[in-house]
Design an enzyme around this catalytic site. Structure first.
Site, PDB file in Angstrom:
ATOM      1  N   GLU A  33      72.443  78.914  45.278  1.00  0.00           N
ATOM      2  CA  GLU A  33      70.996  79.062  45.150  1.00  0.00           C
ATOM      3  C   GLU A  33      70.638  80.060  44.044  1.00  0.00           C
ATOM      4  O   GLU A  33      69.570  79.982  43.457  1.00  0.00           O
ATOM      5  CB  GLU A  33      70.417  79.532  46.496  1.00  0.00           C
ATOM      6  CG  GLU A  33      69.100  78.859  46.839  1.00  0.00           C
ATOM      7  CD  GLU A  33      68.705  79.058  48.289  1.00  0.00           C
ATOM      8  OE1 GLU A  33      68.842  78.103  49.068  1.00  0.00           O
ATOM      9  OE2 GLU A  33      68.264  80.161  48.646  1.00  0.00           O
TER      10      GLU A  33
ATOM     11  N   HIS B 238      95.778  69.494  53.638  1.00  0.00           N
ATOM     12  CA  HIS B 238      96.129  68.155  54.100  1.00  0.00           C
ATOM     13  C   HIS B 238      94.943  67.193  53.991  1.00  0.00           C
ATOM     14  O   HIS B 238      94.971  66.105  54.553  1.00  0.00           O
ATOM     15  CB  HIS B 238      96.661  68.229  55.530  1.00  0.00           C
ATOM     16  CG  HIS B 238      97.895  69.085  55.600  1.00  0.00           C
ATOM     17  ND1 HIS B 238      99.175  68.571  55.635  1.00  0.00           N
ATOM     18  CD2 HIS B 238      98.034  70.438  55.578  1.00  0.00           C
ATOM     19  CE1 HIS B 238     100.044  69.563  55.657  1.00  0.00           C
ATOM     20  NE2 HIS B 238      99.381  70.706  55.620  1.00  0.00           N
TER      21      HIS B 238
ATOM     22  N   LYS C 106      60.732  69.718  50.315  1.00  0.00           N
ATOM     23  CA  LYS C 106      59.701  70.080  51.297  1.00  0.00           C
ATOM     24  C   LYS C 106      58.401  69.346  50.986  1.00  0.00           C
ATOM     25  O   LYS C 106      57.757  68.803  51.884  1.00  0.00           O
ATOM     26  CB  LYS C 106      59.436  71.587  51.273  1.00  0.00           C
ATOM     27  CG  LYS C 106      60.585  72.424  51.778  1.00  0.00           C
ATOM     28  CD  LYS C 106      60.173  73.888  51.824  1.00  0.00           C
ATOM     29  CE  LYS C 106      61.368  74.772  52.041  1.00  0.00           C
ATOM     30  NZ  LYS C 106      61.080  76.166  51.796  1.00  0.00           N
TER      31      LYS C 106
HETATM   32  O1  PA5 Z   1      67.691  82.693  50.110  1.00  0.00           O
HETATM   33  C1  PA5 Z   1      66.627  82.250  50.453  1.00  0.00           C
HETATM   34  O2  PA5 Z   1      65.554  82.779  50.128  1.00  0.00           O
HETATM   35  C2  PA5 Z   1      66.530  81.015  51.337  1.00  0.00           C
HETATM   36  O3  PA5 Z   1      67.764  80.457  51.610  1.00  0.00           O
HETATM   37  C3  PA5 Z   1      65.869  81.361  52.640  1.00  0.00           C
HETATM   38  O4  PA5 Z   1      66.635  82.319  53.310  1.00  0.00           O
HETATM   39  C4  PA5 Z   1      65.713  80.114  53.538  1.00  0.00           C
HETATM   40  O5  PA5 Z   1      65.076  79.108  52.838  1.00  0.00           O
HETATM   41  C5  PA5 Z   1      64.909  80.465  54.776  1.00  0.00           C
HETATM   42  O6  PA5 Z   1      63.666  80.980  54.437  1.00  0.00           O
HETATM   43  P1  PA5 Z   1      62.803  81.818  55.436  1.00  0.00           P
HETATM   44  O7  PA5 Z   1      63.547  83.031  55.816  1.00  0.00           O
HETATM   45  O8  PA5 Z   1      61.554  82.131  54.698  1.00  0.00           O
HETATM   46  O9  PA5 Z   1      62.548  80.941  56.634  1.00  0.00           O
END
Ligand code: PA5
Length: 432
Positions: A285, A306, A420
């Site tokens: 990310e 394996h 989303k």
């Molecule tokens: O790193 C990030 O910002 C995301 O992976 C969030 O942790 C994830 O989308 C969850 O978001 P939130 O904590 O707002 O529910």
């Protein structure tokens, strides 16, 4: 003092090539540290092991004690950065069968990280008549998966205990003032913990996001923070020659420039499976944007030798591996001599399982390097709190540096919004 050691001899990258990045690294280092106290930047994690809110930390420990006393199950509701870090640390530091009767605390069940009705029903089934508390974790307070799970389990708790007792069993970890979850927590009087504004989801495990569920299992969160602090102090050095955390970031970027665009995090310890999941999110990310970035993936060896071993040995040569080697097992077992030796295994008699595991690791590194898969080895002293705290910090910092070297913003995730929008449109949400 360090719990981590970097060994890059199997990457075939000489120190001279790494040190070519010396000035660039210094610049990035200064930029990060200069901005670390700027509330608008997502750099709070950089000094968190020193500057974390000590009062909130004590409140976390108190809440954890209460949950340990009054609950057989803690439901951990969250997704992505709001649950992977906790799960990674819990699984690496507790009994492999913690949730199957070998735990020194409530069972930890994770929900709100998918939308499967099967999973949800199985969780309800698993809870059965057991006593439960909920920790709902969402920085934005609006994420669909945890919001739906919380709707279901809040109702579950209210019908099990009545509204007043349910309120005492719901712990919210969210923004200090914004979001639907914060509003709900204030209205209902749930105990709330704060995710600091300047700490992004995937960098938040050392805040209440991770610390509350971790403390509930009996893991010593003071020791975890001490380990992170040791790493914070150690990797403050802006000199690339002495900073192994920065060297790891540089090595990845050199390999990426040489068309090695898939990094496989390898472990030889099943307890580290979720650590890899956390690491995958952190790097994926942070770096995968603007049509750039190493694709992070992971394997559990020797199990996956394996299944994935063949590809790694002889498939497309765009891979490199980062091996997480735990140097000392918490406990070992010696293989006995067998008189009949029908299985032909007496050649390992008298050896410990860890010794055999290490030889499998050495043999695999040798084979993969020969097969043109460069290897980086990160040695971790032991699976214990200080070491894991250090490793968390090591990877967060190297990830930020690596993303900056790549020329992307390692602290945003604009791409996550796309699915989303479509999902909301398909579900008929107004405005989509
Ligand atoms: O790193 C990030 O910002 C995301 O992976 C969030 O942790 C994830 O989308 C969850 O978001 P939130 O904590 O707002 O529910």
């Amino acid at each position: 003092m360090s719990y981590i050691k970097l060994d890059y001899q199997y990457s075939n990258i000489p120190i001279e090539d790494i040190l070519e990045y010396k000035e660039e690294i210094k610049k990035i280092h200064n930029e990060l540290h200069e901005k670390s106290q700027d509330e608008r930047e997502f750099l709070g994690w950089l000094t968190l092991p020193t500057t974390y809110d000590k009062k909130e930390f004590e409140r976390i420990k108190k809440a954890a004690q209460k949950i340990r006393k009054d609950s057989e199950v803690l439901l951990c509701i969250g997704i992505g950065g709001s649950y992977l870090g906790a799960r990674a640390i819990i699984e690496s530091l507790t009994h492999t069968f913690y949730n199957y009767g070998k735990g020194n605390g409530p069972q930890i069940l994770y929900v709100g990280n998918n939308l499967s009705p099967n999973y949800m029903n199985d969780i309800i089934d698993m809870i059965g008549e057991k006593s439960v508390s909920i920790n709902v974790i969402s920085k934005s307070g609006t994420t669909t998966e945890p919001a739906i799970a919380f709707r279901i389990f809040r109702e579950f708790l209210e019908s099990k205990y009545g509204i007043d007792e349910a309120r005492k069993r719901i712990y919210v970890t969210t923004d200090k003032e914004k979001g639907a979850l914060k509003t709900l927590a204030t209205e209902e009087g749930y105990e709330a913990f704060v995710i600091p504004d300047n700490v992004g989801g995937r960098y938040s495990v050392l805040t209440a996001v991770g610390l509350l569920p971790i403390a509930v299992t009996g893991i010593d969160i003071d020791r975890l923070m001490i380990g992170a602090k040791i790493a914070e102090d150690k990797y403050k050095d802006d000199n690339l020659k002495y900073n192994e955390c920065y060297q790891y970031a540089v090595l990845r970027n050199i390999l990426y420039k040489n068309d090695k665009n898939i990094e496989i995090l390898v472990n030889y310890e099943p307890k580290m499976h979720y650590f890899t999941e956390w690491w995958k999110q952190l790097y994926g990310e942070s770096e995968g944007k603007e049509k750039k970035g190493i694709f992070p993936t992971g394997v559990d060896f020797t199990t996956d030798l394996h299944s994935m071993g063949q590809y790694i040995q002889q498939g497309r040569r765009n891979l490199f591996e980062t091996v997480l080697a735990v140097d000392n097992p918490n406990i070992d077992i010696t293989i006995k001599q067998d008189e009949d030796n029908l299985d032909g295994m007496n050649f390992v008699a008298g050896k410990t399982l860890d010794y055999v595991n290490k030889k499998a690791m050495e043999g695999t590194i040798e084979a993969h390097v020969t097969g043109e898969v460069p290897n980086i080895v990160i040695h971790l002293e032991k699976l214990e709190e200080e070491a894991i705290g250090s490793l968390i910090y090591f990877f967060e910092l190297s990830c930020a540096i690596s993303g900056k070297l790549l020329g992307v913003n390692p602290f945003n995730q604009p791409g996550v919004e796309e699915y989303k929008k479509n999902m909301f449109r398909l579900l008929g949400k107004s405005g989509y």
